[in-house]
Motif scaffolding. Structure first.
Motif, short mmCIF file in Angstrom:
data_model
loop_
_atom_site.label_atom_id
_atom_site.label_comp_id
_atom_site.label_asym_id
_atom_site.label_seq_id
_atom_site.Cartn_x
_atom_site.Cartn_y
_atom_site.Cartn_z
N ILE A 130 0.88 -1.55 0.15
CA ILE A 130 -0.18 0.19 -0.15
C ILE A 130 1.07 1.20 -0.19
O ILE A 130 0.61 2.36 -0.41
CB ILE A 130 -1.30 -0.33 1.50
N ARG A 131 1.85 1.49 1.08
CA ARG A 131 2.24 2.73 0.56
C ARG A 131 4.44 2.70 -0.61
O ARG A 131 4.10 3.70 -0.90
CB ARG A 131 3.73 2.92 1.68
N ALA A 132 3.75 1.48 -1.18
CA ALA A 132 4.29 1.87 -2.04
C ALA A 132 3.77 2.08 -3.53
O ALA A 132 4.05 2.68 -4.33
CB ALA A 132 5.27 0.64 -2.68
N GLU A 133 2.60 2.49 -3.51
CA GLU A 133 1.19 2.90 -4.18
C GLU A 133 1.77 3.92 -4.96
O GLU A 133 1.68 5.12 -3.91
CB GLU A 133 0.35 2.65 -4.51
N ARG A 134 1.97 4.45 -5.92
CA ARG A 134 1.92 6.08 -6.70
C ARG A 134 0.71 6.86 -5.86
O ARG A 134 -0.08 6.24 -6.22
CB ARG A 134 2.06 5.93 -8.39
N GLY A 135 1.45 8.21 -5.72
CA GLY A 135 0.38 8.62 -4.66
C GLY A 135 -0.27 8.49 -3.28
O GLY A 135 -0.98 9.50 -2.16
N VAL A 136 0.30 7.25 -2.85
CA VAL A 136 0.35 6.98 -1.59
C VAL A 136 1.49 7.63 -0.85
O VAL A 136 2.76 7.89 -1.28
CB VAL A 136 0.52 5.82 -0.92
N ARG A 137 1.47 8.70 0.46
CA ARG A 137 2.41 9.45 0.99
C ARG A 137 2.07 9.14 2.35
O ARG A 137 1.05 9.04 3.11
CB ARG A 137 2.47 10.97 1.06
N PHE A 138 3.11 9.49 3.45
CA PHE A 138 3.50 9.64 5.14
C PHE A 138 3.13 8.52 5.41
O PHE A 138 2.03 8.38 6.43
CB PHE A 138 2.40 11.00 5.43
N GLY A 139 2.93 7.18 4.85
CA GLY A 139 2.30 6.46 5.38
C GLY A 139 3.07 5.74 6.76
O GLY A 139 4.50 6.04 6.47
N ALA A 140 2.59 5.05 7.47
CA ALA A 140 3.44 4.55 8.88
C ALA A 140 2.41 3.47 9.62
O ALA A 140 1.39 3.73 9.51
CB ALA A 140 2.99 5.51 10.10
N ILE A 141 3.52 2.34 10.55
CA ILE A 141 2.34 1.06 10.57
C ILE A 141 3.04 0.39 11.65
O ILE A 141 4.13 0.92 12.67
CB ILE A 141 3.04 -0.54 9.46
N ASN A 142 2.08 0.49 12.43
CA ASN A 142 2.71 0.57 14.01
C ASN A 142 2.27 -1.46 14.41
O ASN A 142 0.73 -1.69 13.82
CB ASN A 142 1.56 1.51 15.16
N LEU A 143 2.57 -2.47 14.99
CA LEU A 143 2.46 -3.68 14.86
C LEU A 143 2.79 -4.23 16.82
O LEU A 143 3.46 -3.34 17.46
CB LEU A 143 4.17 -4.70 14.22
N VAL A 144 1.38 -4.33 17.35
CA VAL A 144 1.42 -4.88 18.46
C VAL A 144 1.52 -6.65 17.82
O VAL A 144 1.33 -7.03 17.37
CB VAL A 144 0.20 -4.70 18.92
#
Length: 157
Positions: free
Chosen positions: A116-130
């Motif tokens: 998802i974060r690699a898709e053109r037009g996606v910016r500022f992606g962050a993930i929090n894993l628990v």
């Protein structure tokens, strides 16, 4: 419990003390324990693609990017076994903010997040894993059954 000693220069110690006050810690020790737990958990998750987790993926995207909204939706449907919920917030005329709650193995969750974060037009992606442990324990004999959709519990830390 083990005791350790940490030396900090005066500037870093002052900044750390401000963080402690801002986050309402009762002591430096409590703040350091949380930082160490977070570092240990991050390292543990990096090393095991099969560990179960819950996660929050947040990203901003330009909905005017050609077919991006549809591609993102298609990715969510293709990974319906990982996607628990999504929230969509319109920020302005071209930007949207989405957050997704995910559940599954670290490897699969990271794979979807990275795609998802690699898709053109996606910016500022962050993930929090628990990390979580599968937990199908029930206290009463007449509790419900899950049919391969069991509970998960936070990993003790």
């Amino acid at each position: 419990m083990q005791r350790i000693t940490v030396s900090l220069d005066d500037e870093v110690a002052g900044l750390f003390d401000q963080i402690i006050r801002d986050q309402n810690y009762q002591s430096r020790s409590e703040a350091v324990r949380d930082l160490v737990r977070q570092a240990v958990e991050t390292r543990r998750l990096e090393g095991s693609a099969e560990t179960h987790c819950v996660a929050n993926l947040s990203y901003i995207y330009n909905h005017r990017t050609r077919a991006l909204a549809q591609r993102l939706l298609d990715m969510q449907h293709a990974n319906h076994d990982l996607v628990v919920a999504t929230t969509h917030v319109i920020l302005d005329h071209s930007s949207s903010f989405e957050t997704m709650i995910l559940k599954g193995s670290v490897g699969k969750v990271r794979g979807l997040a990275d795609a998802i974060r690699a898709e053109r037009g996606v910016r500022f992606g962050a993930i929090n894993l628990v990390s979580v442990d599968p937990n199908d324990h029930h206290d009463a004999p007449d509790d419900h059954h899950h049919h391969d959709l069991g509970h998960v519990s936070p990993h003790p830390g």
